[in-house]
Design a protein around this motif. Structure first.
Motif, PDB file in Angstrom:
ATOM      1  N   GLU A  66       0.840  -1.197   0.000  1.00 54.73           N
ATOM      2  CA  GLU A  66       0.000   0.000   0.000  1.00 54.73           C
ATOM      3  C   GLU A  66       0.886   1.262   0.000  1.00 54.73           C
ATOM      4  N   TYR A  67       1.913   1.239   0.861  1.00 56.83           N
ATOM      5  CA  TYR A  67       2.810   2.400   0.930  1.00 56.83           C
ATOM      6  C   TYR A  67       3.717   2.472  -0.308  1.00 56.83           C
ATOM      7  N   MET A  68       4.105   1.302  -0.799  1.00 57.81           N
ATOM      8  CA  MET A  68       4.992   1.287  -1.973  1.00 57.81           C
ATOM      9  C   MET A  68       4.333   1.951  -3.177  1.00 57.81           C
ATOM     10  N   VAL A  69       3.068   1.641  -3.386  1.00 56.14           N
ATOM     11  CA  VAL A  69       2.350   2.246  -4.517  1.00 56.14           C
ATOM     12  C   VAL A  69       2.361   3.768  -4.368  1.00 56.14           C
ATOM     13  N   ALA A  70       2.149   4.234  -3.122  1.00 51.08           N
ATOM     14  CA  ALA A  70       2.128   5.689  -2.883  1.00 51.08           C
ATOM     15  C   ALA A  70       3.499   6.310  -3.138  1.00 51.08           C
ATOM     16  N   MET A  71       4.579   5.532  -3.019  1.00 50.36           N
ATOM     17  CA  MET A  71       5.920   6.078  -3.246  1.00 50.36           C
ATOM     18  C   MET A  71       6.358   5.908  -4.709  1.00 50.36           C
ATOM     19  N   LEU A  72       5.936   4.827  -5.345  1.00 48.23           N
ATOM     20  CA  LEU A  72       6.409   4.535  -6.704  1.00 48.23           C
ATOM     21  C   LEU A  72       5.670   5.343  -7.773  1.00 48.23           C
ATOM     22  N   ILE A 127       4.949  12.118  -2.916  1.00 52.92           N
ATOM     23  CA  ILE A 127       5.109  10.898  -2.104  1.00 52.92           C
ATOM     24  C   ILE A 127       4.532  11.148  -0.711  1.00 52.92           C
ATOM     25  N   LEU A 128       4.895  12.276  -0.121  1.00 54.71           N
ATOM     26  CA  LEU A 128       4.396  12.557   1.230  1.00 54.71           C
ATOM     27  C   LEU A 128       2.883  12.770   1.211  1.00 54.71           C
ATOM     28  N   ASP A 129       2.378  13.424   0.162  1.00 60.63           N
ATOM     29  CA  ASP A 129       0.918  13.590   0.038  1.00 60.63           C
ATOM     30  C   ASP A 129       0.241  12.225  -0.090  1.00 60.63           C
ATOM     31  N   GLY A 130       0.839  11.377  -0.925  1.00 57.15           N
ATOM     32  CA  GLY A 130       0.259  10.053  -1.164  1.00 57.15           C
ATOM     33  C   GLY A 130       0.238   9.203   0.089  1.00 57.15           C
ATOM     34  N   VAL A 131       1.322   9.296   0.862  1.00 55.57           N
ATOM     35  CA  VAL A 131       1.395   8.542   2.120  1.00 55.57           C
ATOM     36  C   VAL A 131       0.320   9.052   3.077  1.00 55.57           C
ATOM     37  N   ALA A 132       0.065  10.362   3.042  1.00 58.12           N
ATOM     38  CA  ALA A 132      -0.993  10.924   3.890  1.00 58.12           C
ATOM     39  C   ALA A 132      -2.355  10.341   3.514  1.00 58.12           C
ATOM     40  N   VAL A 133      -2.568  10.195   2.215  1.00 54.88           N
ATOM     41  CA  VAL A 133      -3.845   9.618   1.755  1.00 54.88           C
ATOM     42  C   VAL A 133      -3.961   8.162   2.221  1.00 54.88           C
ATOM     43  N   VAL A 134      -2.852   7.421   2.087  1.00 54.07           N
ATOM     44  CA  VAL A 134      -2.847   6.017   2.550  1.00 54.07           C
ATOM     45  C   VAL A 134      -3.157   5.977   4.041  1.00 54.07           C
ATOM     46  N   ARG A 181      -6.755   6.570   4.814  1.00 53.01           N
ATOM     47  CA  ARG A 181      -7.531   5.375   4.451  1.00 53.01           C
ATOM     48  C   ARG A 181      -7.365   4.292   5.517  1.00 53.01           C
ATOM     49  N   ARG A 182      -6.122   4.111   5.955  1.00 48.50           N
ATOM     50  CA  ARG A 182      -5.849   3.078   6.962  1.00 48.50           C
ATOM     51  C   ARG A 182      -6.474   3.447   8.304  1.00 48.50           C
ATOM     52  N   ALA A 183      -6.381   4.742   8.651  1.00 50.47           N
ATOM     53  CA  ALA A 183      -6.955   5.176   9.931  1.00 50.47           C
ATOM     54  C   ALA A 183      -8.457   4.947   9.950  1.00 50.47           C
ATOM     55  N   ALA A 184      -9.090   5.167   8.799  1.00 49.16           N
ATOM     56  CA  ALA A 184     -10.546   5.011   8.703  1.00 49.16           C
ATOM     57  C   ALA A 184     -10.972   3.571   8.960  1.00 49.16           C
ATOM     58  N   ARG A 185     -10.089   2.637   8.619  1.00 53.99           N
ATOM     59  CA  ARG A 185     -10.457   1.224   8.851  1.00 53.99           C
ATOM     60  C   ARG A 185      -9.772   0.669  10.106  1.00 53.99           C
ATOM     61  N   GLY A 186      -9.163   1.564  10.878  1.00 56.61           N
ATOM     62  CA  GLY A 186      -8.578   1.165  12.153  1.00 56.61           C
ATOM     63  C   GLY A 186      -7.220   0.518  12.048  1.00 56.61           C
ATOM     64  N   ALA A 187      -6.576   0.651  10.901  1.00 56.71           N
ATOM     65  CA  ALA A 187      -5.247   0.047  10.730  1.00 56.71           C
ATOM     66  C   ALA A 187      -4.173   1.018  11.209  1.00 56.71           C
ATOM     67  N   GLU A 188      -3.044   0.456  11.611  1.00 67.69           N
ATOM     68  CA  GLU A 188      -1.927   1.275  12.074  1.00 67.69           C
ATOM     69  C   GLU A 188      -1.385   2.105  10.900  1.00 67.69           C
ATOM     70  N   SER A 193       0.227  18.694   7.343  1.00 75.18           N
ATOM     71  CA  SER A 193      -0.769  18.061   8.207  1.00 75.18           C
ATOM     72  C   SER A 193      -0.120  16.994   9.067  1.00 75.18           C
ATOM     73  N   GLY A 194      -0.607  16.877  10.303  1.00 79.46           N
ATOM     74  CA  GLY A 194      -0.112  15.834  11.194  1.00 79.46           C
ATOM     75  C   GLY A 194      -0.372  14.458  10.631  1.00 79.46           C
ATOM     76  N   ALA A 195      -1.418  14.344   9.826  1.00 80.68           N
ATOM     77  CA  ALA A 195      -1.759  13.042   9.255  1.00 80.68           C
ATOM     78  C   ALA A 195      -0.661  12.534   8.330  1.00 80.68           C
ATOM     79  N   LEU A 196       0.161  13.477   7.823  1.00 80.77           N
ATOM     80  CA  LEU A 196       1.190  13.059   6.874  1.00 80.77           C
ATOM     81  C   LEU A 196       2.264  12.206   7.525  1.00 80.77           C
ATOM     82  N   SER A 197       2.478  12.434   8.795  1.00 77.97           N
ATOM     83  CA  SER A 197       3.609  11.765   9.419  1.00 77.97           C
ATOM     84  C   SER A 197       3.261  10.425  10.031  1.00 77.97           C
ATOM     85  N   GLY A 198       1.976  10.112  10.074  1.00 75.15           N
ATOM     86  CA  GLY A 198       1.600   8.836  10.659  1.00 75.15           C
ATOM     87  C   GLY A 198       1.898   8.835  12.141  1.00 75.15           C
TER      88      GLY A 198
END
Lengths: 164, 352
Positions: free
Chosen positions: B191-197, B242-249, B252-259, B346-351
């Motif tokens: 999931e993160y790789m796609v956001a970086m590649l 990349i950082l924007d994309g990771v924020a989106v990931v 999405r993960r936070a919404a489903r309760g994933a780390e 955004s704080g969301a960007l840093s996970g």
């Protein structure tokens, strides 16, 4: 029984012969053997309770220096246009064949469109817009001669269209 | 000796006929006026129809190739019909002196002679298409095209270029890996790789390699090769995306309760040698140069949601980006280095 002549058309190497072998014999070989001229096979299908004897013309692939003779299409009741979903350039070849069919024969036979090799998921590069535009209103299928995915459905759709 | 109209003596004509017809399994049928039934027939019909053909038979039932071809008013030709025995024949419909004929002629020998050439030509083109797909997947479509056109060489000797190198990786991945099931780790990493590649490829960069939870990418190999301004600008856009994309990931993960995990990016410009690294049995394309190490160190030093840009790269970016904080960084193995730090707003960007 109603007999109908069906022609498979497309660039070389898109899998026309493999699709016919899958449909007629239920087998697949990944060894590529270039089709010379035309090979004719038969299979009977049940289209909504009506038996249709398909005479399937597996015609050699179109190449720059080896065009498909339009005489092969004489008496055809349906056309199966095949492209390779991993080689977008085969859409251009199919578009060229259709132009010649329309210009030289004015053949109004029903068509179905197949984007073959769906099993090669990593290599799939079918441009969705161009694909939809090319097929127009005709039924289109993403098929795999290897797995058999949507192969029977495509032939059946053509049989139904020919009876309509 | 009879002299024919064309000046060809009869024995020669007979010999030619024998060559064309006698050895080539000729079969013929003259059709009745209805254009369908056979008036008379001769030749090797058993080869094509599997039976003798007699007057009165309907010709379109003699072979599937004849279906839909009869009756006819104009001549036609169906070349290279494959026969049941694997041979091939040409099938003709002729109109001669007002009479219709159908004619089979065995062309198996010619077809077999041509098959080898056609097979190898087609195989060659399919192989080339496959190779292009592999290059496309590993180097990006643009670079694969350059290689195909010979504009970039892939050889062991290497090629010097001014390029921009980007490193990005997922922060806190090692600890995440320790805590989670391997399948969950694999799915999360993808999931993160796609956001970086994706941003790298979209900006015309080349993914040099995927290293565990990180990537190395180079800009300046394609399109504006050697143009550091274009390369740095593309690399900078990719870094932010990349950082924007990771924020989106992460959202999405936070919404489903994933780390959620953050990402850090390092960007540097300079000369590098591009080429193949390795021996005969296993080689991989890569870029080697001092700035490559610097980019790797900057990525290492970047916090989650941060991009650290080396001064050379920062100066080349157009338009010069605002909001980056200059900082002196003691880079391991390199020494004090001026870098520019961009932090995702955004704080969301840093996970986490």
């Amino acid at each position: 029984m109603i007999r109908k002549k069906v022609c498979l058309l497309g660039a070389f190497g898109v899998g026309k012969t493999s699709l016919v072998r899958r449909f007629v014999s239920g087998i697949f070989s990944d060894k590529y053997l270039s089709t010379m001229g035309v090979k004719i096979d038969r299979k009977t299908v049940d289209a909504d309770g009506r038996e249709v004897g398909l005479m399937i013309w597996d015609i050699h692939g179109e190449e720059a220096f080896r065009k498909i003779p339009m005489s092969y299409l004489r008496g055809a009741s349906g056309l199966m246009m095949v492209v390779d979903g991993t080689r977008p350039e085969t859409l251009d070849v199919a578009a060229g064949i259709v132009r010649r069919v329309d210009d030289e024969l004015g053949l109004a036979a029903p068509r179905v469109w197949l984007a073959n090799k769906r099993d090669l998921a990593d290599d799939w590069a079918l441009p969705a817009d161009a694909w939809a535009k090319l097929a127009g209103d005709a039924p289109r299928f993403e098929t795999s001669a290897l797995s058999g995915e949507h192969v029977d459905e495509a032939f059946l759709a053509l049989a139904r269209a020919m009876l309509a | 000796m009879t002299d024919m109209g064309g000046g060809i003596p009869a024995p020669i004509l007979d010999w030619l006929m024998e060559q064309c017809a006698g050895e080539r399994g000729l079969a013929w049928a003259e059709l009745e006026d209805d254009g369908v039934r056979v008036r008379r027939a001769g030749g090797a019909w058993d080869r094509y129809a599997g039976m003798d053909v007699r007057p009165g038979m309907e010709a379109d039932g003699l072979h599937d190739a004849l279906a839909g071809m009869l009756p006819f008013d104009e001549a036609w030709s169906l070349p290279m019909i494959e026969l049941a025995d694997g041979g091939h024949a040409d099938l003709h419909g002729l109109v001669l002196d007002g009479r219709r004929w159908i004619l089979w002629r065995d062309v198996s020998r010619g077809v077999e002679a041509a098959r080898g050439m056609q097979q190898s030509a087609n195989e060659g083109q399919l192989r080339q298409a496959r190779r292009a797909r592999v290059l496309d997947r590993y180097l990006g479509r643009e670079v694969a095209g350059l290689i195909e056109r010979g504009e970039v060489r892939l050889n062991a000797a290497g090629e010097r270029r001014e390029i921009v190198t980007l490193f990005a990786d997922v922060r806190g991945f090692t600890a995440f890996n320790e805590r989670r099931d391997a399948q969950e780790v694999m799915d999360s990493l993808n999931e993160y790789m796609v956001a970086m590649l994706e941003p790298v490829l979209d900006e015309g960069g080349v993914v040099d390699k995927i290293i565990g939870d990180g990537i190395m990418a180079v800009f300046g190999m394609s399109g504006n090769a050697g143009n550091v301004v274009a390369a740095a600008t593309a690399g900078w856009r990719a870094a932010r995306r990349i950082l924007d994309g990771v924020a989106v990931v992460n959202a999405r993960r936070a919404a489903r309760g994933a780390e959620t995990l953050g990402a850090g990016v390092g960007l540097a410009a300079g000369e590098a040698v591009l080429g193949l690294l390795g021996g005969r049995r296993r080689r991989a394309f890569t870029a080697i140069g001092r700035h490559v190490n610097l980019a790797a160190r900057l990525e290492d030093a970047a916090g989650a949601g941060e991009a650290l840009v080396a001064e050379d790269a920062w100066r080349a970016i157009e338009p010069r980006p605002h909001g980056l904080q200059p900082r002196m960084l003691d880079v391991r193995g390199i020494g004090p280095t001026r870098v520019y730090c961009w932090r995702a707003p955004s704080g969301a960007l840093s996970g986490q």
